[in-house]
Enzyme design. Structure first.
Site, PDB file in Angstrom:
ATOM      1  N   SER A   1       0.824  -1.208   0.000  1.00 13.75           N
ATOM      2  CA  SER A   1       0.000   0.000   0.000  1.00 13.75           C
ATOM      3  C   SER A   1       0.855   1.253   0.000  1.00 13.75           C
ATOM      4  O   SER A   1       1.958   1.275   0.584  1.00 13.75           O
ATOM      5  CB  SER A   1      -0.865  -0.007   1.265  1.00 13.75           C
TER       6      SER A   1
ATOM      7  N   TYR B   1      -2.361   0.358  10.001  1.00 13.66           N
ATOM      8  CA  TYR B   1      -2.553  -0.343   8.723  1.00 13.66           C
ATOM      9  C   TYR B   1      -1.294  -0.222   7.858  1.00 13.66           C
ATOM     10  O   TYR B   1      -0.756  -1.221   7.372  1.00 13.66           O
ATOM     11  CB  TYR B   1      -3.773   0.225   7.979  1.00 13.66           C
TER      12      TYR B   1
ATOM     13  N   LYS C   1       1.542  -3.200   6.692  1.00 18.13           N
ATOM     14  CA  LYS C   1       1.969  -3.502   5.318  1.00 18.13           C
ATOM     15  C   LYS C   1       3.480  -3.343   5.154  1.00 18.13           C
ATOM     16  O   LYS C   1       4.113  -4.069   4.387  1.00 18.13           O
ATOM     17  CB  LYS C   1       1.219  -2.601   4.326  1.00 18.13           C
TER      18      LYS C   1
END
Ligand code: UDP
Length: 347
Positions: A129, A155, A159
């Site tokens: 991402s 988040y 990643k």
């Protein structure tokens, strides 16, 4: 060729499954149906009979993943299964690390188990991402792949941990003389739906901007909240790069085909242009011809002000560039599916 698609019943994963089936590839899809849809699998199986095996199960079940890799002689993995809401990750980081980091470790452990059993996963395509960059410095926007990765949300950090795990795992495979290659694709904001109208975006809860605004246009929500109007951007709202889901999947297929043993590739996938939250709202109004209430809200935790892609590397090395770059066309594909499926995948 057989590909294991984890999270293949979800929004992005189901578009990958569809593309592989169209290409005549055998697909084993593993999804725990937490946010995925069995109905998407049924629709795909109906359109491409005989190529798809769907298994309901969790990526953290290493024995199950290893069994699937071995039994189906899987050549490549596309790993989509992950939680992907920035706001939710701030409230519940452990869940994000468990699902996104432990989940990946489990799938790679299963690749090890399968290799010992004589089956070899040679290619691994990973959903990373642009959230791994956090807020890039001004002279790094548009964002190239060598931009420092300083995520600002759990988040994004999950990643980035995943990328490190993959780098180390690929290196260990290389040293052991095992054929393995990894492509890490750093997505910008994925949106739109397949243009044949079969698959759509159906999340509960829905938090992503374009579907949220479309739901307001449908009358399914009372209003749209703009999270922050005091950012240092031209209209004060956050800027993102919105890439059509089918273009994103093209990048996966190109990367999977291009990968060589021992290679670790990282590409940004975004169109190379940014739109503000207000521009998205205006575009939705233009596409749908509907009006709805828009309210200004405080900033959402974990949101960087502005990010959009520098697509130079992926264009030069994979020959990829976005085919759909018109915002209204992208939104139009999502609007068409939503109108045809006002209750989502529920029949
Ligand atoms: N956003 C917003 N209202 C919403 C949903 C999102 O203003 O109801 C903003 C959000 O703060 C961010 C941008 O829209 O600046 C894109 O958010 P989204 O959740 O779609 O994707 P993200 O960039 O978090 O992956």
């Amino acid at each position: 060729m057989t590909v294991l698609v984890t999270g293949g019943a979800g929004y992005i994963g189901s578009h990958a499954v569809q593309r592989l089936l169209v290409d005549g590839v055998r697909v084993v899809c593993l999804d725990n149906l937490f946010r995925g849809h069995r109905r998407a699998m049924e629709l795909l199986d109906g359109r491409h009979p005989g190529l798809l095996t769907f298994v309901e199960g969790d990526i953290n079940n290493r024995a199950l993943v290893a069994d699937l890799l071995t039994r189906h002689k899987v050549d490549a993995v596309m790993h989509f299964a992950a939680l992907a809401y920035v706001g939710e990750s701030v409230d519940d980081p452990l869940r994000y690390y468990h699902n996104n980091v432990s989940g990946l470790i489990s799938v790679l452990g299963a690749c090890d188990d399968a290799a010992k059993a004589g089956a070899g996963v040679r290619r691994f395509v990973f959903s990373s991402s642009c959230a791994t960059y956090g807020q890039p410095p001004e002279d790094m926007i548009p964002v190239p792949e060598h931009c420092p990765q300083n995520p600002v949300s759990p988040y994004g950090r999950s990643k980035l941990h995943d990328e490190h795990v993959l780098l180390d795992y690929a290196e260990a495979c290389r040293r052991a003389g095992r054929a393995f290659g990894v492509a890490m694709l750093r997505y910008f904001n994925v949106c739109g739906c397949d243009r044949t109208g079969l698959l759509g975006e159906d999340h509960t809860p829905e938090t992503h901007l374009i579907p949220v605004v479309l739901e307001a246009a449908m009358g399914k929500r009372a209003e749209v909240g703009i999270f922050g109007t005091d950012y240092p951007t031209p209209d004060g709202t956050c800027i993102r790069d919105y890439v059509h889901v089918e273009d994103l999947i093209d990048a996966h297929v190109l990367a999977m085909r291009r990968l060589r043993d021992g290679e670790v590739l990282a590409y940004n996938v975004g169109i190379g242009k940014g739109y503000s939250v207000r521009e998205i709202i205006d575009a939705v109004k233009a596409v749908t011809g509907r009006t709805f209430s828009v309210v200004e809200r405080p900033r959402r935790a974990g949101d960087p002000p502005a990010v959009f892609n520098n697509p130079g590397r992926i264009r030069a090395e994979l020959g990829w560039s976005a085919k759909v770059t018109d915002l209204r066309e992208i939104i139009g594909t999502a609007w068409a599916w939503m109108q045809a499926n006002p209750r989502g995948y529920v029949r």
